[in-house]
Design a protein around this motif. Sequence first.
Motif, PDB file in Angstrom:
ATOM      1  N   ALA A  43     -27.246 -29.344 -11.923  1.00 21.09           N
ATOM      2  CA  ALA A  43     -26.947 -28.058 -11.272  1.00 21.09           C
ATOM      3  C   ALA A  43     -27.972 -27.746 -10.185  1.00 21.09           C
ATOM      4  O   ALA A  43     -27.612 -27.350  -9.070  1.00 21.09           O
ATOM      5  CB  ALA A  43     -26.935 -26.953 -12.322  1.00 21.09           C
ATOM      6  N   SER A  88     -21.755 -21.270  -7.868  1.00 27.75           N
ATOM      7  CA  SER A  88     -20.551 -22.101  -8.013  1.00 27.75           C
ATOM      8  C   SER A  88     -20.903 -23.580  -7.964  1.00 27.75           C
ATOM      9  O   SER A  88     -20.402 -24.377  -8.769  1.00 27.75           O
ATOM     10  CB  SER A  88     -19.562 -21.799  -6.879  1.00 27.75           C
ATOM     11  OG  SER A  88     -18.915 -20.604  -7.131  1.00 27.75           O
ATOM     12  N   LEU A 107     -22.486 -24.547 -11.204  1.00 32.21           N
ATOM     13  CA  LEU A 107     -21.560 -24.615 -12.341  1.00 32.21           C
ATOM     14  C   LEU A 107     -20.607 -25.801 -12.218  1.00 32.21           C
ATOM     15  O   LEU A 107     -20.193 -26.389 -13.221  1.00 32.21           O
ATOM     16  CB  LEU A 107     -20.779 -23.301 -12.462  1.00 32.21           C
ATOM     17  CG  LEU A 107     -21.641 -22.102 -12.883  1.00 32.21           C
ATOM     18  CD1 LEU A 107     -20.845 -20.809 -12.799  1.00 32.21           C
ATOM     19  CD2 LEU A 107     -22.179 -22.287 -14.299  1.00 32.21           C
ATOM     20  N   TRP A 155     -22.458 -28.590 -13.545  1.00 28.28           N
ATOM     21  CA  TRP A 155     -22.761 -28.422 -14.981  1.00 28.28           C
ATOM     22  C   TRP A 155     -21.683 -29.158 -15.768  1.00 28.28           C
ATOM     23  O   TRP A 155     -20.729 -29.663 -15.194  1.00 28.28           O
ATOM     24  CB  TRP A 155     -22.744 -26.922 -15.294  1.00 28.28           C
ATOM     25  CG  TRP A 155     -23.433 -26.484 -16.562  1.00 28.28           C
ATOM     26  CD1 TRP A 155     -22.843 -26.306 -17.770  1.00 28.28           C
ATOM     27  CD2 TRP A 155     -24.808 -26.148 -16.720  1.00 28.28           C
ATOM     28  NE1 TRP A 155     -23.769 -25.874 -18.679  1.00 28.28           N
ATOM     29  CE2 TRP A 155     -24.998 -25.774 -18.071  1.00 28.28           C
ATOM     30  CE3 TRP A 155     -25.920 -26.139 -15.878  1.00 28.28           C
ATOM     31  CZ2 TRP A 155     -26.227 -25.381 -18.590  1.00 28.28           C
ATOM     32  CZ3 TRP A 155     -27.141 -25.744 -16.391  1.00 28.28           C
ATOM     33  CH2 TRP A 155     -27.297 -25.376 -17.734  1.00 28.28           C
ATOM     34  N   ASP A 157     -18.721 -29.083 -18.914  1.00 24.03           N
ATOM     35  CA  ASP A 157     -17.940 -28.154 -19.720  1.00 24.03           C
ATOM     36  C   ASP A 157     -18.465 -28.051 -21.147  1.00 24.03           C
ATOM     37  O   ASP A 157     -18.300 -27.053 -21.813  1.00 24.03           O
ATOM     38  CB  ASP A 157     -16.474 -28.601 -19.767  1.00 24.03           C
ATOM     39  CG  ASP A 157     -15.724 -28.076 -18.562  1.00 24.03           C
ATOM     40  OD1 ASP A 157     -16.312 -27.258 -17.843  1.00 24.03           O
ATOM     41  OD2 ASP A 157     -14.587 -28.498 -18.352  1.00 24.03           O
ATOM     42  N   CYS A 174     -23.522 -22.434 -20.464  1.00 21.71           N
ATOM     43  CA  CYS A 174     -24.599 -22.148 -19.506  1.00 21.71           C
ATOM     44  C   CYS A 174     -25.133 -20.727 -19.692  1.00 21.71           C
ATOM     45  O   CYS A 174     -24.380 -19.758 -19.620  1.00 21.71           O
ATOM     46  CB  CYS A 174     -24.057 -22.313 -18.088  1.00 21.71           C
ATOM     47  SG  CYS A 174     -25.213 -21.782 -16.832  1.00 21.71           S
ATOM     48  N   LEU A 192     -27.318 -18.251 -17.821  1.00 18.56           N
ATOM     49  CA  LEU A 192     -27.895 -18.058 -16.481  1.00 18.56           C
ATOM     50  C   LEU A 192     -29.129 -17.169 -16.606  1.00 18.56           C
ATOM     51  O   LEU A 192     -29.036 -16.030 -17.074  1.00 18.56           O
ATOM     52  CB  LEU A 192     -26.856 -17.401 -15.569  1.00 18.56           C
ATOM     53  CG  LEU A 192     -27.322 -17.054 -14.161  1.00 18.56           C
ATOM     54  CD1 LEU A 192     -27.686 -18.301 -13.381  1.00 18.56           C
ATOM     55  CD2 LEU A 192     -26.231 -16.277 -13.425  1.00 18.56           C
ATOM     56  N   ARG A 226     -16.818 -16.761 -13.726  1.00 16.13           N
ATOM     57  CA  ARG A 226     -16.985 -18.106 -13.145  1.00 16.13           C
ATOM     58  C   ARG A 226     -17.324 -19.150 -14.216  1.00 16.13           C
ATOM     59  O   ARG A 226     -17.318 -20.341 -13.964  1.00 16.13           O
ATOM     60  CB  ARG A 226     -18.082 -18.024 -12.072  1.00 16.13           C
ATOM     61  CG  ARG A 226     -18.230 -19.216 -11.169  1.00 16.13           C
ATOM     62  CD  ARG A 226     -16.965 -19.508 -10.399  1.00 16.13           C
ATOM     63  NE  ARG A 226     -17.089 -20.729  -9.612  1.00 16.13           N
ATOM     64  CZ  ARG A 226     -17.021 -21.957 -10.121  1.00 16.13           C
ATOM     65  NH1 ARG A 226     -16.838 -22.134 -11.410  1.00 16.13           N
ATOM     66  NH2 ARG A 226     -17.129 -23.008  -9.339  1.00 16.13           N
ATOM     67  N   VAL A 240     -20.106 -18.697 -16.676  1.00 23.12           N
ATOM     68  CA  VAL A 240     -21.409 -18.546 -17.328  1.00 23.12           C
ATOM     69  C   VAL A 240     -21.171 -17.927 -18.707  1.00 23.12           C
ATOM     70  O   VAL A 240     -20.334 -17.028 -18.858  1.00 23.12           O
ATOM     71  CB  VAL A 240     -22.326 -17.638 -16.468  1.00 23.12           C
ATOM     72  CG1 VAL A 240     -23.543 -17.181 -17.245  1.00 23.12           C
ATOM     73  CG2 VAL A 240     -22.734 -18.369 -15.199  1.00 23.12           C
ATOM     74  N   PRO A 281     -15.672 -22.790 -17.330  1.00 31.24           N
ATOM     75  CA  PRO A 281     -16.150 -22.942 -15.953  1.00 31.24           C
ATOM     76  C   PRO A 281     -15.101 -23.688 -15.128  1.00 31.24           C
ATOM     77  O   PRO A 281     -14.498 -24.634 -15.591  1.00 31.24           O
ATOM     78  CB  PRO A 281     -17.421 -23.787 -16.106  1.00 31.24           C
ATOM     79  CG  PRO A 281     -17.825 -23.633 -17.532  1.00 31.24           C
ATOM     80  CD  PRO A 281     -16.573 -23.406 -18.316  1.00 31.24           C
TER      81      PRO A 281
END
Length: 543
Positions: free
Chosen positions: A11, A234, A237, A240, A242, A246, A248, A295, A297, A361
Amino acid sequence: MRMSNSPRERALAAIAALPSFAPVPALEFTVGNRLAIIGDPDVAFGWGERVQQACAVIVLATAHHHRLAALRAAHPDALVLPVDRAAIEGHAGAYRVLWECGDEQGEIACDLILDLQATPHWSGFELPVGYFAPGSDPLDQALAVLALVQLIGEWEKPRYVRFSSALCAHERNRIGGCSRCLEVCDTQAIRPSGDHVAIDPYWCQGCGDCVGVCPTGAVRFQYPRPADWSTALSAALDAWSDETPCTLLCYDERWRGALAQWEAEGGELPDHFLPLPIWRTTIFSEEWLLYALIRGVARVVLVSAAESEKPALLRAAAMVQTVFEALGDPYAAERVAIVCETTPEALTKRFSAPLSPYVSPGRFRFRLQTEKNDSMRLIRDALAKLAAERQVDAPVLLPSGSSWGAVAVTDRCTLCFACTGVCPTQALQAGGGIPKLQFTEARCVQCGLCANTCPEQAIELTPRWNPSQEANQAVILRQSEPAYCAECGAVLGPRSVLDKMVATLQSHPLFGQPDRQLLLRLCADCRVKAQFRETDPVRIWEL
Ligand code: SF4
Ligand code: SF4
């Protein structure tokens, strides 16, 4: 080349690989060395002597001080003004001190100010750059002098916020609406200015409090811009995975050092943490929080430096929690955490267990928009989809102060349309030629201008989230059968209002006759024509 393996590494690498964002506009300061020292002559002369190599000092000394004459004699070259009172205007590089002494008054221009008065001109808020009021402690005074000398020269700072006066809902026709930014601005950079507020960019120090509370998006942060921040999130993520939820972690400059030191000493963030430093966490409004969760997170942890910064963040978090509770999210209360005065160690311990995201995500791929209204439309659309899947369509009450909500009118509404003229978002609109008041809930920011303007006190506001499609449509709050001009057929207004007016005026001597009453049922143009046809017209001064 070593491959980035952990979600966090991927990320952060994705963010680093993004092209540079457009530069944030800067504000230029040119600060010369003219220093005004205000206060007790002994102390002011003392500091004046010590900084005279770096600064052209002018001392505004307390008049009538018993030592003033002796000090002036001892420093014949010093620029000294005895003053009773001093007021200050301007900003670093362009201050003006307006002084009074007995019957005399005048002003001096200076670049920097050291205010050593027992009651300084400004106190109790984050002071403007270049003005120092360190109090009576010699150490604090010395630190202030060191800091002010550093400001001499040319430098710039970001224009932290962008302001659109047309969107500001502060006031209309001297009737108050929103004052949220005025209530939270710690630097007094925001002042009322007629229908809207005005932000002094020189005084603004970018705390971001106003951005978090502004319901209309009249104040938008630029450091970073919402669109840039969401682009970075974005990208992170998307890189990142699945499988790993996450968390944040957003913290500001003031916590960055603590985290860096902890990591240098061997501390390590859990794998599910995505650290994203930001200038100030206070800029997190419900827009940013909802965006992050939609989104993908799983949880947003905001590290705030001071308790005083928490109320606005907590309000936004409460709104987000209510929305997710309505969606049936069992972790709604844990989606946003605001922590303050914590250590990295304590924080990672507290949030060591990852949370499953509510939205996977990648499901919604939009970015935050330049205008808040556009962002909120995308956010509402995404939430509406989630609500539809869970068969949630009834409106959900939100905590007071939320910027989503409904407007209703009572029977007292006379369809005068005073409210439509002041609504800054066109949530309230007149009905295109017929007496009809329409409302589009998705546009309303609950500023209260309409309710405060309504002469009949007929408007009620309800903070709520309406997940149904109806929120995007104009619904009729009130309508009346129209009254038409008896001659040309133009719409005059609500029939009920006209009938009431005719009933009231028919006892007036000038409107006793039916042909005179007819005048009341004509539009302005036809009434003028009718008046010219009459041999004995109604004169306005006879009414
Ligand atoms: S609408 Fe925004 S800028 Fe205007 S007064 Fe309210 S918070 Fe301040
Ligand atoms: S309808 Fe909503 S946005 Fe418009 S004036 Fe009323 S409270 Fe403000």
